[in-house]
Design a protein around this motif. Structure first.
Motif, short mmCIF file in Angstrom:
data_model
loop_
_atom_site.label_atom_id
_atom_site.label_comp_id
_atom_site.label_asym_id
_atom_site.label_seq_id
_atom_site.Cartn_x
_atom_site.Cartn_y
_atom_site.Cartn_z
N GLY A 102 0.86 -1.17 0.00
CA GLY A 102 0.00 0.00 0.00
C GLY A 102 0.90 1.21 0.00
N CYS A 103 0.29 2.39 -0.04
CA CYS A 103 1.10 3.62 -0.07
C CYS A 103 0.29 4.75 0.52
N LEU A 104 0.95 5.55 1.35
CA LEU A 104 0.25 6.68 1.97
C LEU A 104 -0.25 7.68 0.92
N SER A 105 0.37 7.65 -0.26
CA SER A 105 -0.06 8.55 -1.33
C SER A 105 -1.17 7.94 -2.19
N VAL A 106 -1.51 6.68 -1.88
CA VAL A 106 -2.57 5.97 -2.63
C VAL A 106 -3.51 5.35 -1.59
N PRO A 107 -4.17 6.18 -0.80
CA PRO A 107 -4.89 5.66 0.37
C PRO A 107 -6.04 4.73 -0.01
N GLY A 108 -6.20 3.69 0.84
CA GLY A 108 -7.36 2.82 0.69
C GLY A 108 -7.18 1.66 -0.26
N LEU A 109 -6.03 1.58 -0.92
CA LEU A 109 -5.82 0.55 -1.93
C LEU A 109 -4.62 -0.32 -1.57
N ARG A 110 -4.63 -1.52 -2.11
CA ARG A 110 -3.50 -2.44 -1.98
C ARG A 110 -3.32 -3.16 -3.31
N GLY A 111 -2.10 -3.54 -3.58
CA GLY A 111 -1.84 -4.29 -4.80
C GLY A 111 -0.64 -5.20 -4.62
N VAL A 112 -0.60 -6.25 -5.42
CA VAL A 112 0.54 -7.16 -5.40
C VAL A 112 1.60 -6.63 -6.37
N VAL A 113 2.81 -6.47 -5.85
CA VAL A 113 3.89 -5.86 -6.61
C VAL A 113 5.10 -6.80 -6.60
N PRO A 114 5.69 -7.05 -7.77
CA PRO A 114 6.93 -7.83 -7.79
C PRO A 114 8.12 -6.94 -7.41
N ARG A 115 8.98 -7.46 -6.59
CA ARG A 115 10.21 -6.73 -6.19
C ARG A 115 11.36 -7.70 -6.21
N TRP A 116 12.60 -7.17 -6.30
CA TRP A 116 13.77 -8.02 -6.12
C TRP A 116 13.71 -8.64 -4.73
N SER A 117 14.05 -9.93 -4.67
CA SER A 117 14.01 -10.63 -3.37
C SER A 117 15.13 -10.15 -2.45
N LYS A 118 16.30 -9.92 -3.06
CA LYS A 118 17.47 -9.57 -2.25
C LYS A 118 18.18 -8.40 -2.91
N ILE A 119 18.53 -7.43 -2.12
CA ILE A 119 19.22 -6.25 -2.66
C ILE A 119 20.36 -5.82 -1.74
N ARG A 120 21.27 -5.07 -2.34
CA ARG A 120 22.22 -4.30 -1.55
C ARG A 120 21.82 -2.84 -1.72
N TYR A 121 21.76 -2.10 -0.63
CA TYR A 121 21.53 -0.67 -0.78
C TYR A 121 22.58 0.12 -0.03
N THR A 122 22.94 1.23 -0.67
CA THR A 122 23.95 2.11 -0.09
C THR A 122 23.42 3.53 -0.08
N GLY A 123 24.04 4.38 0.68
CA GLY A 123 23.64 5.78 0.77
C GLY A 123 24.24 6.35 2.03
N PHE A 124 23.58 7.36 2.58
CA PHE A 124 24.10 8.05 3.76
C PHE A 124 22.96 8.29 4.73
N ASP A 125 23.31 8.36 6.01
CA ASP A 125 22.29 8.79 6.98
C ASP A 125 22.30 10.32 7.05
N GLN A 126 21.47 10.87 7.91
CA GLN A 126 21.32 12.33 7.91
C GLN A 126 22.59 13.06 8.38
N TYR A 127 23.50 12.31 9.02
CA TYR A 127 24.75 12.91 9.48
C TYR A 127 25.87 12.78 8.45
N GLY A 128 25.56 12.06 7.36
CA GLY A 128 26.56 11.87 6.32
C GLY A 128 27.37 10.61 6.48
N ASP A 129 26.99 9.78 7.47
CA ASP A 129 27.69 8.50 7.65
C ASP A 129 27.17 7.49 6.62
N PRO A 130 28.07 6.74 6.01
CA PRO A 130 27.63 5.82 4.96
C PRO A 130 26.80 4.65 5.49
N ILE A 131 25.86 4.22 4.68
CA ILE A 131 25.03 3.05 4.96
C ILE A 131 25.28 2.06 3.83
#
Ligand code: NI
Length: 181
Positions: A102-131
């Motif tokens: 579901g999605c807060l921007s699509v209230p009241g609805l649900r749907g089945v969505v295919p996604r990758w089963s396993k992922i690596r994600y990278t980025g930064f937290d709000q302090y700039g520390d890597p994730i």
């Protein structure tokens, strides 16, 4: 405590491709205030995650997870409370899995969505520390859903089988009929 208005599907601001948060803005008052408002907003509706574009802020910043079980998803595995800036997602392997979203921007609805089963994600937290995390299952789904908001994608655009898309109250009678994540 500032609960911000969540934009709904149809608002063109949800379709933008967000630019990265400039490195100079990491650990700034503006970013800390934005993150604080986003957590207030997400908590107010028991969301599982929220992306900055959903409150009209055109930046690559998402939040998700909690340190306590979500009352709307009591059986879902706990996803750690995370602030993620400038994310990059890499699928691990080819496996996909279907799951209800579901999605807060699509209230009241649900749907089945295919996604990758396993992922690596990278980025930064709000302090700039890597994730840098490798995750699967519900955690991987939440990250993919939230990061889609940064490229103007709402989950209905990912639905392949529209026989599995509908109103929450019809699909799941008796489920807490609150907001959707
Ligand atoms: Ni969403």
């Amino acid at each position: 405590m500032t609960v911000r208005e969540i934009l709904k599907m149809g608002d063109a601001r949800l379709l933008r491709v967000a630019p990265p948060v400039p490195e100079g803005d990491f650990d700034s008052d503006a970013i800390h205030l934005l993150v604080s408002d986003m957590f207030d907003t997400m908590r107010a509706v028991n969301g599982a995650g929220l992306a900055a574009p959903q409150i009209g802020v055109d930046l690559q910043l998402v939040i998700f997870g909690t340190d306590a079980p979500n009352p709307r998803y009591p059986d879902a595995p706990l996803v750690p409370r995370t602030v993620l800036l400038n994310p990059e997602i890499t699928p691990i392997g080819d496996a996909e899995e279907d799951g209800w979203e579901g999605c807060l921007s699509v209230p009241g609805l649900r749907g089945v969505v295919p996604r990758w089963s396993k992922i690596r994600y990278t980025g930064f937290d709000q302090y700039g520390d890597p994730i840098d995390r490798t995750v699967d299952g519900f955690h991987a789904r939440v990250v993919q859903h939230e990061c889609d908001h940064l490229i103007g994608k709402l989950y209905p655009m990912r639905v392949r089988d529209f026989t599995q898309f509908g109103f929450t109250e019809v699909l799941f009678p008796g489920l807490d009929a609150g907001e959707d994540d």
